[in-house]
Design a protein around this motif. Structure first.
Motif, PDB file in Angstrom:
ATOM      1  N   TRP A 215       0.834  -1.206   0.000  1.00 15.68           N
ATOM      2  CA  TRP A 215       0.000   0.000   0.000  1.00 15.68           C
ATOM      3  C   TRP A 215       0.868   1.254   0.000  1.00 15.68           C
ATOM      4  O   TRP A 215       0.586   2.226  -0.716  1.00 15.68           O
ATOM      5  CB  TRP A 215      -0.910  -0.016   1.227  1.00 15.68           C
ATOM      6  CG  TRP A 215      -1.797   1.183   1.355  1.00 15.68           C
ATOM      7  CD1 TRP A 215      -3.034   1.361   0.816  1.00 15.68           C
ATOM      8  CD2 TRP A 215      -1.499   2.397   2.072  1.00 15.68           C
ATOM      9  NE1 TRP A 215      -3.526   2.591   1.151  1.00 15.68           N
ATOM     10  CE2 TRP A 215      -2.609   3.256   1.924  1.00 15.68           C
ATOM     11  CE3 TRP A 215      -0.413   2.828   2.828  1.00 15.68           C
ATOM     12  CZ2 TRP A 215      -2.668   4.509   2.501  1.00 15.68           C
ATOM     13  CZ3 TRP A 215      -0.458   4.097   3.404  1.00 15.68           C
ATOM     14  CH2 TRP A 215      -1.577   4.921   3.239  1.00 15.68           C
ATOM     15  N   LEU A 216       1.953   1.224   0.787  1.00 11.79           N
ATOM     16  CA  LEU A 216       2.847   2.371   0.867  1.00 11.79           C
ATOM     17  C   LEU A 216       3.496   2.657  -0.480  1.00 11.79           C
ATOM     18  O   LEU A 216       3.599   3.824  -0.899  1.00 11.79           O
ATOM     19  CB  LEU A 216       3.917   2.111   1.929  1.00 11.79           C
ATOM     20  CG  LEU A 216       4.994   3.185   2.073  1.00 11.79           C
ATOM     21  CD1 LEU A 216       4.384   4.489   2.557  1.00 11.79           C
ATOM     22  CD2 LEU A 216       6.082   2.716   3.055  1.00 11.79           C
ATOM     23  N   SER A 217       3.930   1.632  -1.176  1.00 11.37           N
ATOM     24  CA  SER A 217       4.573   1.839  -2.474  1.00 11.37           C
ATOM     25  C   SER A 217       3.612   2.491  -3.458  1.00 11.37           C
ATOM     26  O   SER A 217       4.012   3.330  -4.274  1.00 11.37           O
ATOM     27  CB  SER A 217       5.095   0.511  -3.027  1.00 11.37           C
ATOM     28  OG  SER A 217       4.034  -0.375  -3.329  1.00 11.37           O
ATOM     29  N   GLU A 218       2.321   2.137  -3.364  1.00  9.16           N
ATOM     30  CA  GLU A 218       1.329   2.755  -4.234  1.00  9.16           C
ATOM     31  C   GLU A 218       1.123   4.227  -3.880  1.00  9.16           C
ATOM     32  O   GLU A 218       1.011   5.085  -4.765  1.00  9.16           O
ATOM     33  CB  GLU A 218       0.008   2.006  -4.121  1.00  9.16           C
ATOM     34  CG  GLU A 218       0.062   0.572  -4.650  1.00  9.16           C
ATOM     35  CD  GLU A 218      -1.210  -0.193  -4.358  1.00  9.16           C
ATOM     36  OE1 GLU A 218      -2.093   0.366  -3.659  1.00  9.16           O
ATOM     37  OE2 GLU A 218      -1.324  -1.349  -4.810  1.00  9.16           O
ATOM     38  N   GLN A 219       1.090   4.534  -2.564  1.00  6.73           N
ATOM     39  CA  GLN A 219       0.895   5.921  -2.142  1.00  6.73           C
ATOM     40  C   GLN A 219       2.075   6.803  -2.518  1.00  6.73           C
ATOM     41  O   GLN A 219       1.905   7.973  -2.890  1.00  6.73           O
ATOM     42  CB  GLN A 219       0.672   5.968  -0.614  1.00  6.73           C
ATOM     43  CG  GLN A 219      -0.553   5.220  -0.133  1.00  6.73           C
ATOM     44  CD  GLN A 219      -1.822   5.739  -0.750  1.00  6.73           C
ATOM     45  OE1 GLN A 219      -2.102   6.942  -0.698  1.00  6.73           O
ATOM     46  NE2 GLN A 219      -2.589   4.848  -1.363  1.00  6.73           N
TER      47      GLN A 219
ATOM     48  N   ASN B 134       8.634   1.879  -6.205  1.00  8.11           N
ATOM     49  CA  ASN B 134       8.603   0.424  -6.213  1.00  8.11           C
ATOM     50  C   ASN B 134       8.700  -0.115  -4.780  1.00  8.11           C
ATOM     51  O   ASN B 134       8.956   0.625  -3.831  1.00  8.11           O
ATOM     52  CB  ASN B 134       9.713  -0.161  -7.099  1.00  8.11           C
ATOM     53  CG  ASN B 134      11.108   0.244  -6.639  1.00  8.11           C
ATOM     54  OD1 ASN B 134      11.415   0.202  -5.459  1.00  8.11           O
ATOM     55  ND2 ASN B 134      11.962   0.620  -7.603  1.00  8.11           N
ATOM     56  N   PHE B 135       8.521  -1.409  -4.660  1.00  5.33           N
ATOM     57  CA  PHE B 135       8.443  -2.047  -3.344  1.00  5.33           C
ATOM     58  C   PHE B 135       9.731  -1.866  -2.544  1.00  5.33           C
ATOM     59  O   PHE B 135       9.690  -1.575  -1.350  1.00  5.33           O
ATOM     60  CB  PHE B 135       8.127  -3.535  -3.519  1.00  5.33           C
ATOM     61  CG  PHE B 135       7.716  -4.226  -2.259  1.00  5.33           C
ATOM     62  CD1 PHE B 135       6.412  -4.151  -1.802  1.00  5.33           C
ATOM     63  CD2 PHE B 135       8.635  -4.965  -1.528  1.00  5.33           C
ATOM     64  CE1 PHE B 135       6.023  -4.792  -0.633  1.00  5.33           C
ATOM     65  CE2 PHE B 135       8.262  -5.604  -0.357  1.00  5.33           C
ATOM     66  CZ  PHE B 135       6.951  -5.514   0.088  1.00  5.33           C
ATOM     67  N   ARG B 136      10.871  -2.013  -3.195  1.00  2.96           N
ATOM     68  CA  ARG B 136      12.160  -1.892  -2.494  1.00  2.96           C
ATOM     69  C   ARG B 136      12.398  -0.463  -2.013  1.00  2.96           C
ATOM     70  O   ARG B 136      12.950  -0.246  -0.931  1.00  2.96           O
ATOM     71  CB  ARG B 136      13.301  -2.340  -3.405  1.00  2.96           C
ATOM     72  CG  ARG B 136      13.288  -3.840  -3.684  1.00  2.96           C
ATOM     73  CD  ARG B 136      14.422  -4.222  -4.634  1.00  2.96           C
ATOM     74  NE  ARG B 136      15.718  -3.945  -4.038  1.00  2.96           N
ATOM     75  CZ  ARG B 136      16.359  -4.778  -3.215  1.00  2.96           C
ATOM     76  NH1 ARG B 136      15.800  -5.928  -2.870  1.00  2.96           N
ATOM     77  NH2 ARG B 136      17.540  -4.474  -2.726  1.00  2.96           N
ATOM     78  N   THR B 137      11.963   0.517  -2.811  1.00  2.00           N
ATOM     79  CA  THR B 137      12.110   1.912  -2.380  1.00  2.00           C
ATOM     80  C   THR B 137      11.236   2.188  -1.168  1.00  2.00           C
ATOM     81  O   THR B 137      11.648   2.893  -0.233  1.00  2.00           O
ATOM     82  CB  THR B 137      11.745   2.868  -3.524  1.00  2.00           C
ATOM     83  OG1 THR B 137      12.613   2.627  -4.640  1.00  2.00           O
ATOM     84  CG2 THR B 137      11.873   4.314  -3.086  1.00  2.00           C
ATOM     85  N   ALA B 138      10.036   1.634  -1.147  1.00  2.00           N
ATOM     86  CA  ALA B 138       9.160   1.786   0.011  1.00  2.00           C
ATOM     87  C   ALA B 138       9.820   1.206   1.258  1.00  2.00           C
ATOM     88  O   ALA B 138       9.732   1.791   2.344  1.00  2.00           O
ATOM     89  CB  ALA B 138       7.814   1.116  -0.255  1.00  2.00           C
ATOM     90  N   GLN B 139      10.493   0.064   1.098  1.00  2.00           N
ATOM     91  CA  GLN B 139      11.206  -0.524   2.235  1.00  2.00           C
ATOM     92  C   GLN B 139      12.315   0.391   2.733  1.00  2.00           C
ATOM     93  O   GLN B 139      12.523   0.535   3.938  1.00  2.00           O
ATOM     94  CB  GLN B 139      11.793  -1.880   1.820  1.00  2.00           C
ATOM     95  CG  GLN B 139      10.757  -2.983   1.654  1.00  2.00           C
ATOM     96  CD  GLN B 139      11.405  -4.290   1.249  1.00  2.00           C
ATOM     97  OE1 GLN B 139      12.226  -4.336   0.329  1.00  2.00           O
ATOM     98  NE2 GLN B 139      11.021  -5.372   1.914  1.00  2.00           N
ATOM     99  N   ARG B 140      13.025   1.015   1.803  1.00  2.00           N
ATOM    100  CA  ARG B 140      14.103   1.931   2.206  1.00  2.00           C
ATOM    101  C   ARG B 140      13.538   3.135   2.956  1.00  2.00           C
ATOM    102  O   ARG B 140      14.160   3.614   3.918  1.00  2.00           O
ATOM    103  CB  ARG B 140      14.897   2.393   0.982  1.00  2.00           C
ATOM    104  CG  ARG B 140      15.838   1.335   0.426  1.00  2.00           C
ATOM    105  CD  ARG B 140      16.886   1.976  -0.466  1.00  2.00           C
ATOM    106  NE  ARG B 140      16.304   2.652  -1.614  1.00  2.00           N
ATOM    107  CZ  ARG B 140      16.024   2.061  -2.772  1.00  2.00           C
ATOM    108  NH1 ARG B 140      16.289   0.766  -2.938  1.00  2.00           N
ATOM    109  NH2 ARG B 140      15.499   2.736  -3.766  1.00  2.00           N
ATOM    110  N   ARG B 141      12.393   3.647   2.516  1.00  2.00           N
ATOM    111  CA  ARG B 141      11.777   4.784   3.196  1.00  2.00           C
ATOM    112  C   ARG B 141      11.400   4.416   4.633  1.00  2.00           C
ATOM    113  O   ARG B 141      11.519   5.229   5.551  1.00  2.00           O
ATOM    114  CB  ARG B 141      10.540   5.276   2.436  1.00  2.00           C
ATOM    115  CG  ARG B 141      10.834   5.877   1.074  1.00  2.00           C
ATOM    116  CD  ARG B 141      11.638   7.169   1.202  1.00  2.00           C
ATOM    117  NE  ARG B 141      11.895   7.741  -0.114  1.00  2.00           N
ATOM    118  CZ  ARG B 141      12.959   7.462  -0.859  1.00  2.00           C
ATOM    119  NH1 ARG B 141      13.886   6.620  -0.404  1.00  2.00           N
ATOM    120  NH2 ARG B 141      13.130   8.006  -2.035  1.00  2.00           N
TER     121      ARG B 141
END
Length: 316
Positions: free
Chosen positions: A91-95, A99-106
């Motif tokens: 959900w965060l990556s969409e907001q 991409n998914f890995r960037t959301a994890q880094r955030r």
């Protein structure tokens, strides 16, 4: 990042698993994070989770927008409260449109910054500033349906020094009298100490010195109960902490004769308390003619409380 902040970051990472902090058990919150959020041994499990959640939300406000959303989403304090972290990351990556890995880094970036903020603003801040004690909780019951306005104050303090024998504090009941006489405000100590000194600091402010029953060790808690009475008072009651105050509960009883309006005063300048142009959220007395408000993490120097306007109504 120092060792305390690193331990706090690791505690945050463990909490993001499964449902996050919003549905966490108190025993799942690590010691470093507990310390950084001012948790003490007397807190109930529910209070532990509430304190940590409130501290995380408060300090997350200082993060960048993406890091703030990422940290709160990972902990289940923002976005969908799904059972699995992977669903919240998706959900965060969409907001964020990342991409998914960037959301994890955030998320990792947000946790690192959040841990630094939490440990830097730990409860011992008051001690670092030189204050011998701090207020953990202040509870005030103000009755305006008596012959004289009467307030009971229950203050739980925490010692910041190795041996605290005496506490100096100031109390205010916003007397409307113009005489400024010392006996305009009466103060009685109901429990928690012996009044050894009293002085008038202003027309409506009384400085008190209380000797404790026995010295407090650093980190030890103690409750003081006072009663204040005045002939009449201005149409407001506020707390203006001089040092950190974690919680302030206020109940004002108007009884059957209600004012035309009641409004919330939260983090306003003390000089603006009586300024009609400074307005807050309207409050409605309950069936007993009482208004209850609660404030958390009060900032020193600002006023928190309520204000009422107009002559009381006839009894209902």
């Amino acid at each position: 990042m120092d060792g305390r902040a690193k331990e706090c970051e690791e505690d945050l990472k463990r909490l993001r698993r499964n449902r996050g902090l919003c549905l966490a058990r108190a025993d799942q919150i690590g010691a470093a994070l507990r310390d950084a959020c001012g948790v003490n041994d007397e807190d109930t499990p529910a209070q532990v989770v509430d304190k940590v959640s409130a501290a995380v939300r408060r300090h997350a406000a200082a993060l960048g927008s993406e890091q703030r959303l990422a940290a709160l989403t990972a902990l289940g304090l923002d976005g969908p409260r799904t059972r699995f972290l992977r669903d919240r990351q998706r959900w965060l990556s969409e907001q964020l449109d990342r991409n998914f890995r960037t959301a994890q880094r955030r998320i990792d970036e947000g946790f690192a910054e959040l841990a630094s903020l939490l440990t830097a603003a730990n409860a011992p801040t008051a001690a670092r500033s030189g204050a011998a004690w701090r207020t953990e909780r202040l509870r005030v019951l103000l009755a305006l349906d008596q012959q004289q306005p009467e307030a009971f104050l229950f203050r739980q303090v925490v010692a910041n020094t190795a041996e605290l024998e005496e506490i100096e504090l100031a109390v205010t009941l916003t007397s409307s009298g113009a005489s400024g006489r010392e006996n305009d405000v009466s103060v009685d100590v109901f429990s928690g100490g012996t009044l050894v000194h009293r002085r008038r600091e202003s027309q409506d402010r009384i400085g008190l010195a209380l000797r404790l029953p026995e010295p407090l060790r650093q980190g030890q808690r103690h409750e003081i109960a006072l009663r204040l009475r005045v002939a009449e008072m201005l149409p407001h009651y506020v707390c203006v902490p001089e040092s950190s105050c974690e919680e302030f509960d206020l109940t004002v009883r108007f009884g059957a004769r209600l004012p035309r309006s009641v409004s919330l005063l939260e983090k306003v300048f003390q000089n603006d308390v009586s300024d009609d142009s400074v307005t807050g959220k309207p409050l409605d007395p309950d069936a007993s003619g009482e208004v209850r408000v609660r404030f958390r993490q009060l900032e020193p120097g600002f006023a928190y409380g309520i204000r009422w306007e107009g002559c009381p109504q006839e009894p209902r």
